[in-house]
Design a protein around this motif. Structure first.
Motif, PDB file in Angstrom:
ATOM      1  N   GLU A 105      19.189  99.246  11.835  1.00 29.32           N
ATOM      2  CA  GLU A 105      19.990  98.125  12.557  1.00 29.32           C
ATOM      3  C   GLU A 105      20.745  98.643  13.997  1.00 29.32           C
ATOM      4  OE1 GLU A 105      20.730  94.999   8.891  1.00 29.32           O
ATOM      5  OE2 GLU A 105      22.435  96.679   9.474  1.00 29.32           O
ATOM      6  N   GLU A 106      21.441  99.459  13.608  1.00 26.54           N
ATOM      7  CA  GLU A 106      22.008  99.912  14.853  1.00 26.54           C
ATOM      8  C   GLU A 106      21.256 100.552  15.844  1.00 26.54           C
ATOM      9  OE1 GLU A 106      25.549  99.409  15.446  1.00 26.54           O
ATOM     10  OE2 GLU A 106      25.342  98.294  13.716  1.00 26.54           O
ATOM     11  N   ARG A 107      20.389 101.414  15.662  1.00 24.97           N
ATOM     12  CA  ARG A 107      19.384 101.925  16.478  1.00 24.97           C
ATOM     13  C   ARG A 107      18.707 100.767  17.323  1.00 24.97           C
ATOM     14  NH1 ARG A 107      14.633 105.712  14.108  1.00 24.97           N
ATOM     15  NH2 ARG A 107      13.692 106.193  16.161  1.00 24.97           N
ATOM     16  N   MET A 108      18.131  99.577  16.645  1.00 28.17           N
ATOM     17  CA  MET A 108      17.447  98.642  17.312  1.00 28.17           C
ATOM     18  C   MET A 108      18.495  97.586  18.257  1.00 28.17           C
ATOM     19  SD  MET A 108      14.323  99.066  16.661  1.00 28.17           S
ATOM     20  CE  MET A 108      14.976 100.621  16.581  1.00 28.17           C
ATOM     21  N   LYS A 109      19.698  97.606  17.594  1.00 27.27           N
ATOM     22  CA  LYS A 109      20.753  96.875  18.462  1.00 27.27           C
ATOM     23  C   LYS A 109      20.811  97.785  19.685  1.00 27.27           C
ATOM     24  CE  LYS A 109      23.191  94.683  14.659  1.00 27.27           C
ATOM     25  NZ  LYS A 109      24.561  94.884  13.926  1.00 27.27           N
ATOM     26  N   GLY A 110      20.931  98.867  19.595  1.00 23.96           N
ATOM     27  CA  GLY A 110      21.172  99.876  20.801  1.00 23.96           C
ATOM     28  C   GLY A 110      20.155  99.803  21.731  1.00 23.96           C
ATOM     29  N   LEU A 111      18.981  99.215  21.658  1.00 28.05           N
ATOM     30  CA  LEU A 111      17.881  98.948  22.516  1.00 28.05           C
ATOM     31  C   LEU A 111      17.812  97.623  22.656  1.00 28.05           C
ATOM     32  CD1 LEU A 111      15.147 101.204  20.521  1.00 28.05           C
ATOM     33  CD2 LEU A 111      16.292 101.717  22.781  1.00 28.05           C
ATOM     34  N   GLY A 112      18.773  96.737  22.618  1.00 31.74           N
ATOM     35  CA  GLY A 112      19.020  95.588  23.020  1.00 31.74           C
ATOM     36  C   GLY A 112      18.142  94.388  22.217  1.00 31.74           C
ATOM     37  N   ALA A 113      17.773  94.703  21.116  1.00 31.18           N
ATOM     38  CA  ALA A 113      17.190  93.784  20.304  1.00 31.18           C
ATOM     39  C   ALA A 113      18.049  92.888  19.657  1.00 31.18           C
ATOM     40  CB  ALA A 113      16.348  94.332  18.912  1.00 31.18           C
ATOM     41  N   GLN A 114      17.838  91.666  19.391  1.00 27.93           N
ATOM     42  CA  GLN A 114      18.482  90.669  18.798  1.00 27.93           C
ATOM     43  C   GLN A 114      18.299  90.273  17.542  1.00 27.93           C
ATOM     44  OE1 GLN A 114      21.066  89.092  20.770  1.00 27.93           O
ATOM     45  NE2 GLN A 114      20.502  90.458  22.056  1.00 27.93           N
ATOM     46  N   LEU A 115      18.824  91.081  16.563  1.00 30.26           N
ATOM     47  CA  LEU A 115      18.724  90.863  15.173  1.00 30.26           C
ATOM     48  C   LEU A 115      19.019  89.453  14.678  1.00 30.26           C
ATOM     49  CD1 LEU A 115      19.864  94.237  13.668  1.00 30.26           C
ATOM     50  CD2 LEU A 115      17.585  93.568  14.037  1.00 30.26           C
TER      51      LEU A 115
END
Length: 147
Positions: A105-115
């Motif tokens: 989750e943190e990795r994808m948030k760091g790439l700007g994804a909107q979980l």
């Protein structure tokens, strides 16, 4: 019509069951077309061309993503493809406390994804309740795709 991609890796079939349920839940939204893709058949364009994406992978080894197909795929994703894109994460596990999902989750948030929700984890094979949660996640992702 908006496009939603459900990309997954499954070794025992548990995460594949979850992926099918996520896709089924997303299909409940008439404004979305859904493509279910095993990660070995996916590429960056599968993400770029989608309006929303779900990624599924079980916990492996010391609570990490599967290392021969899913991890290399996730490594190819960059902020340019993910910034602002609705994303859902899911997977099964046999032990541990879900650290792999929190890291993901943190990795994808760091790439700007909107979980669209917290990562969904199900221990071992998903039961009816777990499959229902997967369908709810797919419906929530589809709703985010059409906004």
């Amino acid at each position: 019509m908006k496009k939603l991609a459900v990309i997954y890796w499954s070794g025992t079939g548990n995460t594949e069951q979850m992926a099918v349920a996520v896709a089924d839940g997303a299909k409940s939204n008439a404004g979305v077309s859904v493509e279910l893709i095993a990660v070995n058949n996916a590429n960056k364009n599968s993400v770029i061309e989608a309006d929303a994406v779900a990624l599924g992978c079980p916990s492996m080894g010391d609570e990490v993503l599967e290392e021969t197909e899913m991890e290399p795929f996730v490594t190819t994703l960059q902020a340019a493809e993910l910034t602002g894109k609705p994303l859902a994460l899911f997977g099964s596990y046999g032990w541990g406390d879900g650290q792999w999902m929190r890291d993901w989750e943190e990795r994808m948030k760091g790439l700007g994804a909107q979980l669209v929700a917290d990562g969904l984890i199900v221990q071992e094979s998903p039961d009816e309740q777990g499959l229902g949660q997967c369908k709810e996640l797919g419906a929530k992702l589809a709703q985010a795709a059409v906004k």
